[in-house]
Write an enzyme that holds these catalytic residues in place. Structure first.
Site, PDB file in Angstrom:
ATOM      1  N   ASP A   1       0.766  -1.250  -0.171  1.00 40.38           N
ATOM      2  CA  ASP A   1       0.046  -0.028   0.225  1.00 40.38           C
ATOM      3  C   ASP A   1       0.869   1.369  -0.027  1.00 40.38           C
ATOM      4  O   ASP A   1       1.785   1.347   0.705  1.00 40.38           O
ATOM      5  CB  ASP A   1      -0.904   0.063   1.155  1.00 40.38           C
ATOM      6  CG  ASP A   1      -1.782   1.185   1.351  1.00 40.38           C
ATOM      7  OD1 ASP A   1      -2.680   1.238   0.676  1.00 40.38           O
ATOM      8  OD2 ASP A   1      -1.475   1.949   2.274  1.00 40.38           O
TER       9      ASP A   1
ATOM     10  N   GLU B   1       1.898  -0.660  -4.912  1.00 40.79           N
ATOM     11  CA  GLU B   1       1.124   0.584  -5.580  1.00 40.79           C
ATOM     12  C   GLU B   1       1.970   1.792  -5.413  1.00 40.79           C
ATOM     13  O   GLU B   1       2.515   2.274  -4.630  1.00 40.79           O
ATOM     14  CB  GLU B   1      -0.020   0.719  -4.265  1.00 40.79           C
ATOM     15  CG  GLU B   1      -0.978   2.057  -4.677  1.00 40.79           C
ATOM     16  CD  GLU B   1      -2.003   2.209  -3.533  1.00 40.79           C
ATOM     17  OE1 GLU B   1      -3.312   2.157  -3.931  1.00 40.79           O
ATOM     18  OE2 GLU B   1      -1.553   2.240  -2.340  1.00 40.79           O
TER      19      GLU B   1
END
Length: 680
Positions: free
Chosen positions: A338, A374
């Site tokens: 993330d 990401e």
């Protein structure tokens, strides 16, 4: 009740609590602390007299406490300077979680007494032991009879994003299993996953996490789990009794079924949030080293109140130790990171050779796992798609936006659409990276589901209690004439066809496809495009067929996924074409590609420059010349007939969306927008 404990020097490593022949060894990083204390709790939860650590070397406090056993509950207290302007917020009244604890006694719930600092900037006077979970001494080992890892051919890999509770809460299984790790691997869960022909389960966060203060005050909860308090402890709310062993059972069950499993991890920030909120772990141990700050101010490149200083050796060791634990002990096959740009920052700027990224790629264990990044955060230069080392796959939002616009019918999209189909070589350059480095997706957890993408023009996030201001305002969506649910059969048919076009495009594109769990069930979040705080039927997948239309849509979408996934596995050229002009494949035989217009003739410059064009086709021919594939994409609703691109006028239909078919006069007739793939 206090009792005396015998203490020996102990060992500097491993960090955390380790059971020894004579007791338990404790080793904790707290470099700026002037003294660290071990707090033991009896079976009734009473805190005994704190034990001062007796050794400190290289910033690590350590000692062995004799006579302690597995299952002992404990916490930490740190003494040191209280100078918030220097990022020193030591407060002995705050009980702290061991960053290396493998299990916690309860789920962390925010309480104002967890703060180290008052609103006035003073040391908070209240003891927090009553509202902080206790760390538990536990030895976790990999099961000796664990199923072997599933070896996935990169060209066949397809990610399926799964939320443990959302996937299993409404499954038609025993109520005890619903919403749990074990529910995921129930016979019904495994049967569904296997029916899709996908290869890789991407689990949404399973680190122990906390609901943010503002959500708690709104009587909402953090559902997604992107707010961790521990990088080792398993989230307990998805377990029936034992979160550690049940998580391991889930991984083993998915392995046994033939799946690769990667875990969505949040190493960019923690649930301690802003400096005046919780001090329950990292902040109380070494705030100046664990978190990023500049000129006396906290940096918040994550939007979550803090960001881990991944340039610090302390954090690098913590993150790599955590990753190895989840691979070697818990059994996962890789990670999705993330807000990964934070992992590549040095003194606040991103570089591809950042120490943490290099540490991961040189590690003999971690480098062999599936690593998905990401590639952005909200800090300076926070958009880095295509810039990570090639050991990482990268989520490609350029693919998402272009494909959405093409199928919405926007003009002038064909050239960029073709670029996205071929692996976004403007970001993932030939000679440097395979197209497989591009993780292609149309929907992700943060945004519309695919059903909502074709049903809503506007976000509908009132349930989030932020007056519909949160979530993306522009979703590149299309509702086909009605906002939300409708009984209009024509609109229902168009919406289903659009979902099939999306899914077919995704699985016929060069790169690694990502499917949002629930899209195959035509799941709707009622137009909510930021459902991170909705732990209810908005996010829980509904398995029962509500009506005939839903049943039909589900079957069509699931058949599309299963069919095209089987094609990708059978014909690797559909995922990774090896072209003559790509130095990456200079030692292999070359495949061929040709771009065609609606006359099945080679695309000319004027064809590419025609902004009114909504048609593109291509042929792919493998190096062995065994067959060729004709793939057609048409995003208009005006009927169109296309001659076949083969001289023998014969083509085998491998997949087609409704409204497309080969006619008796050897043409492909498109009654309206759709996707076709055939072999000749």
């Amino acid at each position: 009740m206090n009792q005396a404990h015998q203490i020996s020097n102990g060992s500097l490593f491993p960090l955390g609590a380790t059971v020894t022949e004579n007791g338990v060894n404790f080793a904790v990083v707290a470099e700026n602390a002037t003294q660290l204390y071990l707090c033991l709790f009896d079976d009734e939860g009473n805190e005994q007299e704190p034990l001062p650590f007796i050794n400190k070397t290289k910033g690590i406090w350590y000692m062995e406490v004799l006579g302690l056993k597995e299952g002992q509950h404990y916490g930490l207290r740190a003494k040191g300077e209280f100078k918030p302007e220097l990022q020193l917020v030591y407060n002995e009244r705050k009980l702290l979680i061991d960053p290396y604890a493998k299990e916690l006694s309860a789920k962390l719930v925010w309480h104002e007494d967890q703060a180290a600092i008052t609103k006035e900037g003073k040391a908070h006077p209240t003891d927090s032991a009553y509202c902080v979970p206790k760390s538990i001494v536990r030895t976790i080992k990999a099961k000796p009879d664990r199923p072997a890892r599933t070896k996935i051919t990169p060209s066949s890999r397809a990610l399926y994003e799964l939320h443990v509770k959302g996937f299993s809460k409404n499954l038609p299984i025993e109520s005890e299993l619903q919403g749990t790790y074990l529910g995921v691997i129930s016979s019904a869960g495994i049967k569904h996953l296997k029916s899709l022909n996908i290869t890789t389960i991407q689990l949404m966060p399973c680190f122990s996490f906390m609901t943010e203060r503002h959500l708690q005050q709104l009587e909402l909860s953090n559902y997604w789990g992107y707010n961790p308090i521990s990088f080792f402890a398993v989230e307990p709310s998805y377990a029936i009794k034992d979160p550690v062993s049940e998580f391991q059972q889930m991984i083993d069950g998915l392995r046994q079924a033939g799946f690769e499993v990667i875990l969505d991890v949040v190493y960019n920030h923690t649930a301690e949030s802003e400096i005046d909120q919780s001090s329950v772990c990292y902040r109380g141990l070494d705030n100046a080293r664990y978190y990023r700050h500049q000129d006396g101010q906290y940096l918040n490149y994550t939007g979550c109140g803090n960001c881990i200083d991944t340039y610090s050796p302390t954090s690098i060791r913590l993150i790599c130790d955590s990753m190895r634990y989840w691979v070697e002990v818990m059994g996962v096959d890789g990670f999705r990171f993330d807000l990964g740009v934070d992992l590549g920052r040095t003194d606040h700027d991103f570089i591809a050779k950042a120490p943490l990224l290099q540490a991961i790629l040189q590690d003999p264990v971690l480098s062999e796992t599936c690593l998905v990044m990401e590639p952005w955060d909200i800090g300076p230069n926070g958009y880095q798609v295509g810039q990570f080392p090639r050991g990482f796959l990268e989520c490609n939002d350029q693919y998402r936006d272009t494909v959405r616009r093409f199928w919405r019918g926007d003009d002038g999209l064909v050239p960029e659409f073709a670029t996205r189909l071929m692996g976004s070589r403007d970001y993932f350059h030939k000679g440097q990276k395979s197209a497989l480095n591009s993780v292609n997706y149309i929907t992700y957890h943060d945004g519309y589901t695919m059903k909502d993408l074709v049903s809503y023009h506007q976000r509908h996030n009132l349930a989030n209690m932020e007056e519909n201001r949160d979530g993306h305002g522009e979703n590149i969506s299309q509702n086909f004439g009605a906002e939300g649910e409708t009984d209009d059969k024509d609109i229902q048919a168009k919406r289903l066809n659009q979902q099939l076009c999306f899914m077919a495009t995704l699985l016929l594109s060069q790169g690694t496809p990502h499917i949002l769990g629930g899209d195959e069930l035509s799941h709707s979040q009622q137009g909510n495009n930021n459902a991170y705080c909705q732990d209810n039927d908005i996010t829980w997948q509904t398995w029962q067929d509500i009506d005939t239309e839903t049943s039909h849509a589900r079957k069509a979408i699931q058949d599309t996924i299963a069919t095209l996934m089987a094609l990708r596995k059978t014909y690797p050229i559909l995922a990774e074409i090896r072209l003559e002009d790509d130095p990456l494949y200079q030692h292999t035989s070359s495949d061929k590609i040709h771009w065609l217009n609606e006359q099945s003739e080679a695309m000319m410059i004027e064809n590419w420059a025609d902004d009114s064009r909504h048609f593109i086709a291509l042929t792919l021919t493998p190096a062995d010349l065994s067959s060729s594939f004709w793939i057609v994409f048409y995003s208009d609703d005006v009927p169109l007939s296309i001659p076949l691109p083969t001289e023998n006028d014969k083509i085998e239909t491998l997949y087609q969306t409704p409204g497309l078919s080969i006619t008796e006069d050897s043409t492909l007739h498109c009654a309206y927008r759709g996707v076709f793939v055939g072999k000749f």
